[in-house]
Design a protein around this motif. Structure first.
Motif, mmCIF file in Angstrom:
data_model
loop_
_atom_site.group_PDB
_atom_site.id
_atom_site.type_symbol
_atom_site.label_atom_id
_atom_site.label_comp_id
_atom_site.label_asym_id
_atom_site.label_seq_id
_atom_site.Cartn_x
_atom_site.Cartn_y
_atom_site.Cartn_z
ATOM 1 N N THR A 156 9.552 33.676 18.605
ATOM 2 C CA THR A 156 8.228 33.345 18.072
ATOM 3 C C THR A 156 8.419 32.674 16.713
ATOM 4 N N LEU A 157 7.652 31.602 16.471
ATOM 5 C CA LEU A 157 7.733 30.905 15.182
ATOM 6 C C LEU A 157 6.418 31.095 14.424
ATOM 7 N N ASP A 158 6.511 31.552 13.189
ATOM 8 C CA ASP A 158 5.329 31.628 12.328
ATOM 9 C C ASP A 158 5.180 30.282 11.629
ATOM 10 N N VAL A 167 4.231 36.840 10.128
ATOM 11 C CA VAL A 167 5.188 37.675 9.379
ATOM 12 C C VAL A 167 4.468 38.903 8.820
ATOM 13 N N ARG A 168 3.300 38.686 8.256
ATOM 14 C CA ARG A 168 2.566 39.830 7.677
ATOM 15 C C ARG A 168 2.179 40.838 8.742
ATOM 16 N N ARG A 169 1.770 40.330 9.886
ATOM 17 C CA ARG A 169 1.408 41.211 10.993
ATOM 18 C C ARG A 169 2.629 42.002 11.453
ATOM 19 N N ALA A 170 3.767 41.297 11.557
ATOM 20 C CA ALA A 170 4.998 41.978 11.993
ATOM 21 C C ALA A 170 5.416 43.026 10.960
ATOM 22 N N GLU A 171 5.238 42.700 9.688
ATOM 23 C CA GLU A 171 5.580 43.680 8.643
ATOM 24 C C GLU A 171 4.764 44.944 8.823
ATOM 25 N N ARG A 172 3.469 44.751 9.093
ATOM 26 C CA ARG A 172 2.608 45.938 9.268
ATOM 27 C C ARG A 172 3.019 46.746 10.489
ATOM 28 N N GLY A 284 7.229 28.905 -3.715
ATOM 29 C CA GLY A 284 8.632 29.253 -3.500
ATOM 30 C C GLY A 284 8.915 29.831 -2.124
ATOM 31 N N ARG A 285 10.020 30.506 -2.060
ATOM 32 C CA ARG A 285 10.758 30.765 -0.828
ATOM 33 C C ARG A 285 10.555 32.179 -0.315
ATOM 34 N N HIS A 286 10.493 32.330 1.034
ATOM 35 C CA HIS A 286 10.508 33.638 1.690
ATOM 36 C C HIS A 286 11.707 33.676 2.627
ATOM 37 N N GLU A 287 11.841 34.772 3.339
ATOM 38 C CA GLU A 287 12.949 34.922 4.295
ATOM 39 C C GLU A 287 12.626 34.083 5.548
ATOM 40 N N PRO A 288 13.483 33.106 5.900
ATOM 41 C CA PRO A 288 13.149 32.256 7.056
ATOM 42 C C PRO A 288 13.334 32.939 8.413
ATOM 43 N N ALA A 289 14.144 34.012 8.466
ATOM 44 C CA ALA A 289 14.321 34.748 9.738
ATOM 45 C C ALA A 289 14.019 36.222 9.446
ATOM 46 N N PRO A 290 12.728 36.565 9.283
ATOM 47 C CA PRO A 290 12.387 37.875 8.725
ATOM 48 C C PRO A 290 12.588 39.058 9.664
ATOM 49 N N PHE A 291 12.481 38.840 10.984
ATOM 50 C CA PHE A 291 12.659 39.932 11.958
ATOM 51 C C PHE A 291 13.371 39.371 13.179
ATOM 52 N N GLY A 293 13.717 38.030 16.628
ATOM 53 C CA GLY A 293 12.695 37.439 17.498
ATOM 54 C C GLY A 293 11.699 36.563 16.765
ATOM 55 N N LEU A 294 11.771 36.518 15.422
ATOM 56 C CA LEU A 294 10.755 35.781 14.651
ATOM 57 C C LEU A 294 11.406 34.894 13.589
ATOM 58 N N LEU A 295 11.026 33.590 13.589
ATOM 59 C CA LEU A 295 11.431 32.664 12.524
ATOM 60 C C LEU A 295 10.185 32.175 11.809
ATOM 61 N N ALA A 296 10.335 31.793 10.539
ATOM 62 C CA ALA A 296 9.225 31.201 9.792
ATOM 63 C C ALA A 296 9.552 29.741 9.517
ATOM 64 N N VAL A 297 8.544 28.847 9.674
ATOM 65 C CA VAL A 297 8.752 27.413 9.406
ATOM 66 C C VAL A 297 7.650 26.892 8.495
ATOM 67 N N GLY A 298 7.912 25.764 7.844
ATOM 68 C CA GLY A 298 6.908 25.134 6.978
ATOM 69 C C GLY A 298 6.558 26.044 5.806
ATOM 70 N N ASP A 299 5.285 26.001 5.400
ATOM 71 C CA ASP A 299 4.863 26.797 4.252
ATOM 72 C C ASP A 299 5.059 28.289 4.476
ATOM 73 N N ALA A 300 5.106 28.726 5.725
ATOM 74 C CA ALA A 300 5.330 30.156 5.983
ATOM 75 C C ALA A 300 6.729 30.570 5.535
#
Ligand SMILES: Cc1cc2nc3c(=O)[nH]c(=O)nc-3n(C[C@H](O)[C@H](O)[C@H](O)COP(=O)(O)OP(=O)(O)OC[C@H]3O[C@@H](n4cnc5c(N)ncnc54)[C@H](O)[C@@H]3O)c2cc1C
Length: 409
Positions: A156-158, A167-172, A284-291, A293-300
């Motif tokens: 899944t890509l955020d 990402v926030r939903r997955a964190e919760r 600035g920057r967040h973790e691009p592969a936070p969990f 099954g999940l990657l973050a792209v662009g502003d995420a």
């Protein structure tokens, strides 16, 4: 329950680009977008010249040319006193002109291309939750036309932009209630900056020129777009906006207008659509592969400072980076997410970290007290070589000149 190789939540430039690349490589892709396109979007709408090379590779350059956008040959940065320094668009690394085109037009064209490439696109599909298996994200729950539906995918890509909804939903869901956004300005309602944008008629900007204005507590840009209009997009301190009852026109007059050039250019200009406004919590920057099954792209994954006019470029580059790492991983047929996470993290750091660090420094200068902003513009005015190097460095400095297609407008 439907299965995909990749689910992309968010259909902005990062999500659409990743979707086009993956679908073109044969992957089964779902793009879930909250809005119905075309839709207006808060943005400076300055499309950096290097983006045209990306559009060409994604097979969407002709559609962008048909959008009736404006050529932008130069950006002039104005200190509060009205003193300006010029940066030709050719210095940005694409070797050509930038494009001024509304996000309504640009994003709809990218999304249409994603559909044509074979991606399943769901509009008005909002994220309602993530599906998990142990510590791994295995899909999403969406509300489509008010109906809750579940979709599973290998990855899944955020791509939901600065709000990082997945990402926030997955964190919760994976780390427990209260984890998402903990300590963030948004969670505590302390956003320090607010951004506004509208299309204007009657602005006095020079043809083909993007003007950037610095003023106490913020900055803004006026860029030509299609239909002979100009797009005004600016950032101001939240307290300055609150003090003007969040009235964008008052903020333009009383805050943006403290820049002498802005006061001159915008005198007599009139908004011809509604003002959009959003809070800006962090850069600035967040973790691009936070969990798993999940990657973050662009502003995420990272939000670069808007005055660089390079956020959409980063979104396109990031979408491609993620898509090529995911394609290789899918081809290996493995379920082990570790190698994909490591490859994407490393490629992301190599591509973006240096420019994000530099832009963090430039932001401090841009939001500095007026006397410092004045001194900065003066210093940059003295050296074309320095301006050119900085312009390139905000884009990673790697793109070679003269390889980008001409706008042909
Ligand atoms: C004030 C300002 C000015 C800027 N000016 C420029 C500029 O001139 N040039 C430039 O290159 N960059 C500029 N940028 C940056 C640029 O807008 C972003 O970098 C770029 O839009 C990032 O693309 P993205 O695809 O990551 O996210 P976005 O473009 O934000 O797209 C995210 C998409 O996800 C969708 N979405 C969000 N939440 C959900 C959900 N829960 N479910 C489903 N879908 C969802 C949204 O509707 C949206 O379509 C500016 C930014 C700001 C704040």
């Amino acid at each position: 329950m439907t299965d995909f190789d990749a689910i992309i939540v968010g259909g902005g430039p990062a999500g659409a680009c990743a979707g086009i690349e993956l679908a073109a490589a044969g992957a089964r892709v779902l793009i879930a977008e909250r809005e119905k396109f075309p839709r207006e979007k808060l943005c400076g709408e300055f499309i950096s010249p290097e983006c045209l090379g990306h559009f060409a590779r994604l097979g969407v350059l002709e559609r962008m040319r048909d959008g009736g956008g404006a050529r932008v040959s130069e950006t002039v940065f104005y200190a509060p006193s009205g003193r300006g320094v010029s940066v030709p668009s050719a210095w940005f690394g694409g070797g050509g002109e930038a494009l001024g085109l509304s996000r309504a037009e640009m994003d709809a064209r990218l999304m249409a291309r994603a559909r044509a490439a074979g991606a399943v696109v769901l509009e008005e599909a909002s994220l309602a939750g993530v599906l998990t298996d142990g510590a791994r994200v295995v899909g999403v729950r969406l509300h489509v036309d008010g109906v809750p539906l579940e979709f599973r995918a290998r990855v899944t890509l955020d791509a939901t932009g600065r709000h990082r909804a997945v990402v926030r939903r997955a964190e919760r869901e994976l780390r427990g209630a209260g984890a998402a956004g903990e300590g963030s300005a948004e969670a505590s309602g302390r956003a320090r900056l607010v951004a506004f944008k509208a299309h204007l008629e009657g602005a006095r900007g020079a043809p083909g020129v993007c003007e950037i204005y610095f003023y106490p507590g913020g900055y803004g840009g006026l860029s030509p777009v299609e239909g002979g209009l100009s797009n005004l997009c600016f950032i101001a301190r939240a307290r300055d906006v609150r003090a003007r009852a969040s009235d964008a026109e008052r903020v333009v007059r009383e805050v943006v207008g403290r820049n002498r050039r802005a006061a001159h250019t915008l005198e007599g200009a009139r908004a011809c659509d509604r003002w959009l406004g959003v809070s800006v919590e962090s850069f600035g920057r967040h973790e691009p592969a936070p969990f798993p099954g999940l990657l973050a792209v662009g502003d995420a994954a990272a939000f670069i400072d808007p005055f660089t006019g390079s956020g959409m470029l980063m979104a396109l580059e990031g979408g491609e980076l993620a898509a090529s790492a995911v394609s290789r991983w899918l081809a290996r047929g493995t379920e082990d997410f570790g190698p994909l996470a490591r490859e994407y993290r490393a490629a992301y750091a190599t591509r973006f970290d240096a420019r994000l660090r530099l832009c963090g420094l430039l932001r401090r200068a841009a939001l500095a007290p007026p006397a410092l902003a004045e001194a900065g513009v003066l210093a940059l005015g003295a050296s074309a070589a320095l301006r050119r190097r900085l312009a390139r460095a905000t884009r990673g400095g790697g793109a070679s000149e003269n390889h980008q297609p001409d706008l042909g407008l």
